[in-house]
Design a protein around this motif. Structure first.
Motif, PDB file in Angstrom:
ATOM      1  N   LEU A   1      23.766  55.326 -69.424  1.00  4.64           N
ATOM      2  CA  LEU A   1      24.438  56.265 -70.024  1.00  4.64           C
ATOM      3  C   LEU A   1      26.476  56.415 -70.272  1.00  4.64           C
ATOM      4  O   LEU A   1      26.961  56.339 -70.665  1.00  4.64           O
ATOM      5  N   ALA A   2      26.423  55.296 -69.052  1.00  4.78           N
ATOM      6  CA  ALA A   2      27.886  54.837 -68.429  1.00  4.78           C
ATOM      7  C   ALA A   2      27.757  54.206 -69.979  1.00  4.78           C
ATOM      8  O   ALA A   2      28.676  53.886 -70.405  1.00  4.78           O
ATOM      9  N   HIS A   3      27.730  53.336 -70.530  1.00  6.61           N
ATOM     10  CA  HIS A   3      27.595  52.183 -71.482  1.00  6.61           C
ATOM     11  C   HIS A   3      27.834  53.198 -72.419  1.00  6.61           C
ATOM     12  O   HIS A   3      28.847  52.423 -73.155  1.00  6.61           O
ATOM     13  N   TYR A   4      26.612  54.532 -73.352  1.00  4.53           N
ATOM     14  CA  TYR A   4      27.393  55.096 -73.738  1.00  4.53           C
ATOM     15  C   TYR A   4      28.620  55.448 -74.081  1.00  4.53           C
ATOM     16  O   TYR A   4      29.590  55.955 -74.792  1.00  4.53           O
TER      17      TYR A   4
ATOM     18  N   ARG B   1      42.019  52.079 -70.043  1.00  4.36           N
ATOM     19  CA  ARG B   1      41.714  52.280 -68.967  1.00  4.36           C
ATOM     20  C   ARG B   1      40.753  52.825 -68.091  1.00  4.36           C
ATOM     21  O   ARG B   1      39.506  51.573 -67.472  1.00  4.36           O
ATOM     22  N   MET B   2      39.784  53.571 -68.935  1.00  2.00           N
ATOM     23  CA  MET B   2      38.824  54.416 -68.529  1.00  2.00           C
ATOM     24  C   MET B   2      37.555  53.222 -68.735  1.00  2.00           C
ATOM     25  O   MET B   2      36.615  53.328 -67.997  1.00  2.00           O
ATOM     26  N   ARG B   3      37.591  52.652 -69.201  1.00  5.07           N
ATOM     27  CA  ARG B   3      36.509  52.163 -70.222  1.00  5.07           C
ATOM     28  C   ARG B   3      36.658  50.647 -68.470  1.00  5.07           C
ATOM     29  O   ARG B   3      35.733  49.977 -68.591  1.00  5.07           O
ATOM     30  N   LEU B   4      37.293  50.283 -68.904  1.00  7.82           N
ATOM     31  CA  LEU B   4      37.532  48.937 -67.367  1.00  7.82           C
ATOM     32  C   LEU B   4      36.924  49.450 -66.040  1.00  7.82           C
ATOM     33  O   LEU B   4      36.610  49.238 -65.408  1.00  7.82           O
ATOM     34  N   VAL B   5      37.716  51.194 -65.718  1.00  7.75           N
ATOM     35  CA  VAL B   5      37.104  51.414 -64.765  1.00  7.75           C
ATOM     36  C   VAL B   5      35.204  52.280 -64.673  1.00  7.75           C
ATOM     37  O   VAL B   5      34.706  51.427 -63.997  1.00  7.75           O
ATOM     38  N   LEU B   6      35.187  52.165 -66.171  1.00 13.06           N
ATOM     39  CA  LEU B   6      33.135  52.114 -66.329  1.00 13.06           C
ATOM     40  C   LEU B   6      32.702  50.691 -66.130  1.00 13.06           C
ATOM     41  O   LEU B   6      31.476  50.593 -65.751  1.00 13.06           O
ATOM     42  N   LEU B   7      33.306  50.029 -66.445  1.00 15.38           N
ATOM     43  CA  LEU B   7      32.288  48.442 -66.695  1.00 15.38           C
ATOM     44  C   LEU B   7      32.497  48.123 -65.187  1.00 15.38           C
ATOM     45  O   LEU B   7      31.837  47.631 -64.712  1.00 15.38           O
ATOM     46  N   GLY B   8      34.162  48.150 -64.127  1.00 17.39           N
ATOM     47  CA  GLY B   8      33.710  47.969 -63.067  1.00 17.39           C
ATOM     48  C   GLY B   8      32.953  49.001 -62.016  1.00 17.39           C
ATOM     49  O   GLY B   8      32.241  48.325 -61.467  1.00 17.39           O
ATOM     50  N   GLY B   9      32.478  49.848 -62.652  1.00 14.96           N
ATOM     51  CA  GLY B   9      31.863  50.902 -62.150  1.00 14.96           C
ATOM     52  C   GLY B   9      30.491  50.128 -62.673  1.00 14.96           C
ATOM     53  O   GLY B   9      29.284  50.332 -61.509  1.00 14.96           O
ATOM     54  N   MET B  10      29.914  49.886 -63.533  1.00 12.87           N
ATOM     55  CA  MET B  10      29.045  49.535 -64.023  1.00 12.87           C
ATOM     56  C   MET B  10      28.511  48.575 -62.946  1.00 12.87           C
ATOM     57  O   MET B  10      27.131  47.786 -62.309  1.00 12.87           O
ATOM     58  N   ILE B  11      29.130  46.703 -63.108  1.00  7.57           N
ATOM     59  CA  ILE B  11      28.909  46.023 -61.958  1.00  7.57           C
ATOM     60  C   ILE B  11      28.730  46.279 -60.768  1.00  7.57           C
ATOM     61  O   ILE B  11      27.606  45.357 -60.756  1.00  7.57           O
ATOM     62  N   LEU B  12      29.656  47.431 -59.888  1.00  7.19           N
ATOM     63  CA  LEU B  12      29.023  47.498 -58.442  1.00  7.19           C
ATOM     64  C   LEU B  12      27.561  47.733 -58.264  1.00  7.19           C
ATOM     65  O   LEU B  12      27.015  47.998 -57.532  1.00  7.19           O
ATOM     66  N   THR B  13      27.152  49.292 -59.600  1.00  5.35           N
ATOM     67  CA  THR B  13      26.390  49.637 -59.194  1.00  5.35           C
ATOM     68  C   THR B  13      25.177  48.024 -59.499  1.00  5.35           C
ATOM     69  O   THR B  13      24.160  48.714 -59.090  1.00  5.35           O
ATOM     70  N   VAL B  14      25.714  47.660 -61.076  1.00  7.68           N
ATOM     71  CA  VAL B  14      24.033  46.545 -60.776  1.00  7.68           C
ATOM     72  C   VAL B  14      23.920  45.459 -59.746  1.00  7.68           C
ATOM     73  O   VAL B  14      23.229  45.756 -59.122  1.00  7.68           O
ATOM     74  N   LEU B  15      24.872  45.645 -58.235  1.00  2.00           N
ATOM     75  CA  LEU B  15      25.122  45.085 -57.505  1.00  2.00           C
ATOM     76  C   LEU B  15      24.550  45.499 -56.098  1.00  2.00           C
ATOM     77  O   LEU B  15      23.512  45.579 -55.610  1.00  2.00           O
ATOM     78  N   ALA B  16      23.876  46.762 -56.277  1.00  6.09           N
ATOM     79  CA  ALA B  16      23.656  48.093 -55.202  1.00  6.09           C
ATOM     80  C   ALA B  16      22.647  47.782 -55.407  1.00  6.09           C
ATOM     81  O   ALA B  16      21.388  48.249 -54.416  1.00  6.09           O
ATOM     82  N   VAL B  17      22.015  47.803 -56.845  1.00  5.14           N
ATOM     83  CA  VAL B  17      20.140  47.905 -57.762  1.00  5.14           C
ATOM     84  C   VAL B  17      19.963  46.618 -56.670  1.00  5.14           C
ATOM     85  O   VAL B  17      19.018  46.685 -55.958  1.00  5.14           O
ATOM     86  N   ILE B  18      20.308  45.662 -56.589  1.00  2.23           N
ATOM     87  CA  ILE B  18      19.646  44.487 -55.858  1.00  2.23           C
ATOM     88  C   ILE B  18      19.759  44.481 -54.443  1.00  2.23           C
ATOM     89  O   ILE B  18      19.084  44.273 -53.745  1.00  2.23           O
ATOM     90  N   GLY B  19      21.193  45.305 -53.876  1.00  3.49           N
ATOM     91  CA  GLY B  19      21.168  45.575 -52.558  1.00  3.49           C
ATOM     92  C   GLY B  19      20.439  46.462 -52.260  1.00  3.49           C
ATOM     93  O   GLY B  19      20.253  46.655 -50.756  1.00  3.49           O
ATOM     94  N   THR B  20      19.577  46.798 -53.186  1.00  7.69           N
ATOM     95  CA  THR B  20      18.797  48.563 -52.397  1.00  7.69           C
ATOM     96  C   THR B  20      17.252  47.623 -51.951  1.00  7.69           C
ATOM     97  O   THR B  20      15.991  47.885 -51.273  1.00  7.69           O
ATOM     98  N   TYR B  21      16.706  45.838 -52.598  1.00 11.15           N
ATOM     99  CA  TYR B  21      15.860  45.503 -52.759  1.00 11.15           C
ATOM    100  C   TYR B  21      14.732  45.150 -52.543  1.00 11.15           C
ATOM    101  O   TYR B  21      13.350  45.257 -52.384  1.00 11.15           O
ATOM    102  N   SER B  22      14.901  46.982 -53.866  1.00 10.93           N
ATOM    103  CA  SER B  22      14.055  47.221 -54.688  1.00 10.93           C
ATOM    104  C   SER B  22      13.708  46.644 -56.068  1.00 10.93           C
ATOM    105  O   SER B  22      14.054  45.878 -56.773  1.00 10.93           O
ATOM    106  N   ARG B  23      11.801  45.778 -55.468  1.00 17.01           N
ATOM    107  CA  ARG B  23      11.426  44.971 -56.225  1.00 17.01           C
ATOM    108  C   ARG B  23      11.172  45.530 -58.274  1.00 17.01           C
ATOM    109  O   ARG B  23      11.131  45.071 -58.824  1.00 17.01           O
ATOM    110  N   GLY B  24      11.368  46.846 -58.133  1.00 17.17           N
ATOM    111  CA  GLY B  24      11.091  47.407 -59.076  1.00 17.17           C
ATOM    112  C   GLY B  24      12.026  47.673 -59.635  1.00 17.17           C
ATOM    113  O   GLY B  24      11.495  47.861 -61.128  1.00 17.17           O
ATOM    114  N   ALA B  25      13.159  48.152 -59.488  1.00 14.52           N
ATOM    115  CA  ALA B  25      13.821  48.478 -59.603  1.00 14.52           C
ATOM    116  C   ALA B  25      14.922  46.883 -59.723  1.00 14.52           C
ATOM    117  O   ALA B  25      15.278  47.044 -61.116  1.00 14.52           O
ATOM    118  N   LEU B  26      14.370  45.873 -59.714  1.00 17.89           N
ATOM    119  CA  LEU B  26      14.812  44.698 -60.346  1.00 17.89           C
ATOM    120  C   LEU B  26      13.706  44.467 -61.863  1.00 17.89           C
ATOM    121  O   LEU B  26      14.613  43.779 -62.551  1.00 17.89           O
TER     122      LEU B  26
END
Length: 426
Positions: free
Chosen positions: A179-182, A191-216
């Motif tokens: 949805l963020a990519h859309y 500038r807003m495109r860069l903000v969304l890109l930064g949010g997406m990158i940090l969210t991917v890191l957060a997903v990894i940080g959950t240690y969830s195998r299903g999310a991986l």
């Protein structure tokens, strides 16, 4: 201070709701997805009901559209909700199941209200922005937390909510990435495109940080979809390789050890968590079989007395699968209706993409269909190992298909056939 700012936001939003009911709908969506009131104390922690009540009153008294666009998806949701109501009446423990039913019907009520009040492209984007910002709050915060701690601690969601568990939060954040990519592709401001890109990158890191195998697994699915659909594939592949290298280099050994449990069949079979899931799936099947046709009702199969009848020595736990969750709680009929709803949503996305791509003025609808389809796909794949069957963003994704399909002209009736009179000869 945080509570005061939230009160000001609530009062301002409710004030505008009487003039523009759609503001109240967005406010309701924000509180449902982000749960900002869970991070405060006092009366603010119970304002969600007030927001919903004010929004519904303002909507009823307004000139806003009162019914969602008609169609298969609408009736699939209504029939599924009606069936879950019936299974609650005949639940193993109706008093236990009632609280979960009460939350579920309110989730669907918000979704159907969105379907009724979303009448143009600007409102579609407003709903998506609220969803992305609400969950990026945890994605950005979780990504920074993962960086700061070197990935040694799990990223968790807000306590007392549907996404409190690390696995469920991970899936919720994953669902927002398409949805963020859309929105990023629809945004003109660089500038807003860069903000969304930064949010997406940090969210991917957060997903990894959950240690969830299903999310991986879900992240890999999204990565594959991106590779197939991205215009700049080599740049995308470079970013993906850099991410993998960063994870391997910086994430602690315990993270790699947890992910390694998916490398072989023997590792999976020996995993205690996987064993618990198998037992939970068996209990769900028995609930549907022995309590045919209603099942055990909302969260009934995980009750200790019910569980003990089948596996007295095993610890009772949640179903850990959206499919077995629905099966155990609402029986074979409920699972059939749920799968019918999912299938209808995917077919609607595919048809929407196909038709919109033929019309230059509706290209945004094609891109929207791709984003919703990817979001639902992640939900279906990662949700196979999680109890998240009635998650709010899933319902919102499906409900948004109703008005957008209407904007494409999908629900317009074909003109009736009228024979052309033939002039008399001779």
């Amino acid at each position: 201070m945080r509570e005061i700012l939230l009160v000001i936001a609530i009062l301002a939003g409710l004030g505008m709701t009487f003039r523009w009911p759609f503001v109240g709908v967005l406010l309701w969506e924000w509180f449902t997805l982000q749960n900002p009131h869970r991070e405060t104390y006092g009366f603010v922690s119970s304002t969600n009901v007030i927001i919903a009540a004010v929004t519904l009153i303002a909507w009823v008294l307004s000139k806003e559209r009162k019914l969602p666009p008609n169609g298969f998806l609408l009736w699939a949701m209504i029939v599924f909700l009606a069936w879950t109501t019936l299974t609650t009446v005949f639940a193993y423990d109706p008093s236990w199941s009632y609280g979960y039913w009460d939350r579920t019907w309110k989730t669907f009520a918000l979704g159907l209200l969105l379907a009724a009040t979303v009448t143009n492209r600007a409102r579609v984007h407003s709903v998506l922005w609220i969803a992305v910002v609400s969950l990026f709050y945890y994605g950005v915060k979780g990504g920074l937390f993962t960086i700061a701690t070197g990935g040694h601690n799990h990223v968790l969601g807000p306590s007392g909510t549907t996404i409190a568990d690390n696995n469920q939060l991970a899936v919720a954040m994953l669902m927002t990435l398409p949805l963020a990519h859309y929105l990023r592709n629809q945004t003109v401001d660089r500038r807003m495109r860069l903000v969304l890109l930064g949010g997406m990158i940090l969210t991917v890191l957060a997903v990894i940080g959950t240690y969830s195998r299903g999310a991986l697994v879900g992240l890999l699915v999204l990565g594959t979809l991106g590779l197939l659909r991205m215009k700049h594939r080599f740049l995308y592949m470079g970013a993906a390789v850099a991410l993998v290298a960063a994870v391997v280099t910086f994430m602690p050994a315990k993270y790699m050890a947890r992910m390694d449990t998916m490398n072989s069949v023997q590792s999976v079979q020996n995993d205690e968590s996987f064993h618990g899931r198998l037992v939970a799936w068996e209990v769900a099947y028995y609930a549907a079989r022995d309590r045919f046709p209603f099942g055990a009702g909302f969260y009934g199969p995980q009750l200790r007395p019910f569980w003990k009848a089948y596996f007295p020595r095993e610890k009772n736990r949640a179903a850990h699968s959206i499919y077995f969750q629905v099966l155990g709680e609402h029986g074979f009929v409920g699972l059939g209706l749920y799968l019918l709803l999912l299938m209808g949503a995917f077919l609607r996305c595919s048809k929407m993409i196909k038709l919109a791509r033929k019309r230059p003025d509706k290209q945004w609808i094609a891109d929207f269909g791709v984003g919703i389809q990817a979001s639902l796909l992640v939900f279906c794949i990662s949700g196979a190992a999680l109890s998240l069957a009635y998650y709010d963003l899933f319902v919102i994704d499906v409900c948004l298909l109703l008005p957008v399909w209407n904007m494409l002209g999908g629900t317009q009736k074909r003109p009736a056939f009228r024979p052309v009179p033939v002039a008399a000869t001779g």
